[in-house]
Write a protein that holds these residues in place. Structure first.
Motif: not given
Length: 302
Positions: A149, A164, A166, A170, A186, A196
């Motif tokens: 992240n 981020t 997620d 990323a 990402t 990505a």
């Protein structure tokens, strides 16, 4: 993490590409060391690369060879290093998973990141030099590389801020020249691993926008100093991560139209080719590295 080495018959080849569409040129080649990730110094004179765990300078016009930059008090380096806006210092990522500040003249270094288990990989320095953007990985999970992240931290040290959150990784987080955005790649736009795409967000983590929408696997967006162009690396569909030794495409974006990039060159490379921003200060040129391997007749791949 061991430093990467050249394969038998392989070379590190430094290219200069041009925004105006001229053919790229090769300015340096070596079969003795695997060098990676060029930065262009702010005076336009040199490229800064890593290789064998060390930092090196190389004349940007190819007129000389590699010269080591002797840094003190830092472990072996990886390919995530970015120049400070003052043109005299550089921030480097080392294989103890921490980020350090160093002088381009060499000498003592200072660790910036905080103690702990997180792995830190630097990619961006804000235009005012006050903040670093890095990818943080959390070890201990089933797939540590999937935990990436975007975080920020004051350039003088201080509290980390996660930008981020997620479940898909990323990478490549880099500030725009005006400081208004962080550009990054990402996998968050699709549930499946890989694929990505390039995105951007505000420096506080809000306003995420997807910029590339295609079947390729797109990594490492780098904006020119004037903000008018960008380059990124495009891997074949289905690629997971950013591996070495693949046929990849170097893409150039004009203005804000990320949906119609131009292919600068197809090359044998990937990891190490374009991990960090390598634009020249004039915004007309950019550096990158390919890794051709000679065939059984001694002829290298293009």
């Amino acid at each position: 993490m061991d430093s990467r080495r050249l394969r038998p018959g392989q070379t590190s080849r430094v290219h200069i590409g041009y925004r105006d569409g001229r053919d790229p040129e090769v300015v340096f080649e070596t079969d003795s060391i695997l060098i990676e990730a060029p930065n262009w110094t702010l005076d336009g004179a040199d490229l800064i690369v890593n290789g064998d765990g060390l930092l090196w300078s190389l004349p940007a016009d190819g007129s000389g060879g590699l010269a080591p930059i002797a840094l003190e008090g830092v472990p072996a380096l990886n390919n995530d290093h970015v120049l400070a806006p003052d043109g005299e210092h550089i921030f480097v990522s080392a294989n103890d998973w921490h980020i350090y500040r160093a002088s381009l003249a060499g000498g003592p270094t200072r660790r910036i990141t905080n103690p702990g288990d997180r792995m830190h990989f630097l990619h961006g320095v804000s235009p005012d030099g006050h903040t670093l953007a890095y990818i943080g990985l959390e070890p201990g999970g089933a797939d540590v590389w999937a935990s990436g992240n975007v975080f920020s931290i004051p350039a003088d040290g201080g509290a980390d801020r996660q930008l981020t959150h997620d479940s898909r990784p990323a990478d490549g987080c880099e500030y725009s020249p005006d400081g208004a955005w962080i550009y990054f790649n990402t996998e968050a736009f699709e549930a499946a691993a890989g694929h990505a795409q390039i995105a951007r967000m505000r420096p506080d983590g809000t306003g995420v926008e997807q910029l590339t929408v295609d079947d390729r696997v797109n990594w490492f967006p780098h904006l020119s100093p004037d903000g008018a162009s960008a380059v990124y690396l495009s891997f074949p569909a289905g690629t997971e991560g950013h591996p070495a030794d693949l046929w990849v495409d170097l893409m150039l974006v004009d203005g804000t139209d990320w949906t119609h990039p131009r292919t600068v060159q197809r090359l044998f490379g990937g990891q190490g080719t374009l991990n960090v921003n390598s634009w020249a200060p004039d915004s007309e040129r950019f550096a990158y590295i390919s890794y051709p391997v000679a065939d059984e007749h001694g002829t290298p791949t293009p």
